[in-house]
Write a protein that holds these residues in place. Sequence first.
Motif, PDB file in Angstrom:
ATOM      1  N   SER A  56      56.136  64.321 141.717  1.00 14.94           N
ATOM      2  CA  SER A  56      55.681  63.482 142.826  1.00 14.94           C
ATOM      3  C   SER A  56      55.440  62.057 142.344  1.00 14.94           C
ATOM      4  O   SER A  56      55.288  61.804 141.147  1.00 14.94           O
ATOM      5  N   SER A  57      55.393  61.128 143.297  1.00  9.08           N
ATOM      6  CA  SER A  57      55.142  59.733 142.934  1.00  9.08           C
ATOM      7  C   SER A  57      53.755  59.573 142.312  1.00  9.08           C
ATOM      8  O   SER A  57      53.552  58.726 141.437  1.00  9.08           O
ATOM      9  N   SER A  61      53.097  58.246 138.010  1.00  5.22           N
ATOM     10  CA  SER A  61      52.326  57.097 137.531  1.00  5.22           C
ATOM     11  C   SER A  61      50.922  57.513 137.089  1.00  5.22           C
ATOM     12  O   SER A  61      50.003  56.704 137.052  1.00  5.22           O
TER      13      SER A  61
END
Length: 201
Positions: A56-57, A61
Amino acid sequence: IYYTLDGSLPDNNSTIYNNESGIFINNSSSTMVRARAYQPNFAPGPVKTECFIAISSDLASFESNLPIIIIDTLNTNIPTPSYTDNGVIHAEPIVTYTSFFDTDKTTGLSKTNRIADYSGRSGIKIRGQSTSALPKKPYKLETWDEYNEDVDVPLLGFPADSDWILNNPYTDRTFMRNMLAMEFSNNMGYYSPRTRFVEVF
């Protein structure tokens, strides 16, 4: 060069690699590519595995002051142990692909957007008898070679080994009792497993 995308060992009946068409990687699901070179009158080359992990995004990050472990089960459920009158029966480990991101010595952070300290094939199964029924389960993780055999790897500052415990202190709301007991034991000169807190996905 012959390759597979289903996790199986490639042989000379597998799909042959074509320079022009390449290998299609679906960006919505993880893909394990296993390849091997064959040449007439020669023994087959070594098997090489790489895994493209879809995350997932948020996870792409993610950073933490703890080491990060990402385990991809490649759309396979980890079997729940079964229970008999003689105790618990654990299923065989399933094939997974695992990446370890240790904390940086300068910043003290681990980040998933950098190259992993180690990535490779692995096997995982649910661990424990009473603890295997908890909502958040503990796991036994094995680092594997291309043939599902144990391979010793130094991870997160520990000596090289192939058997790793991901212990979840679900019933210990401090998350510290086992760790402190093991640390005290080591400090007193007795054997006890070494421990580190980690983030597991």
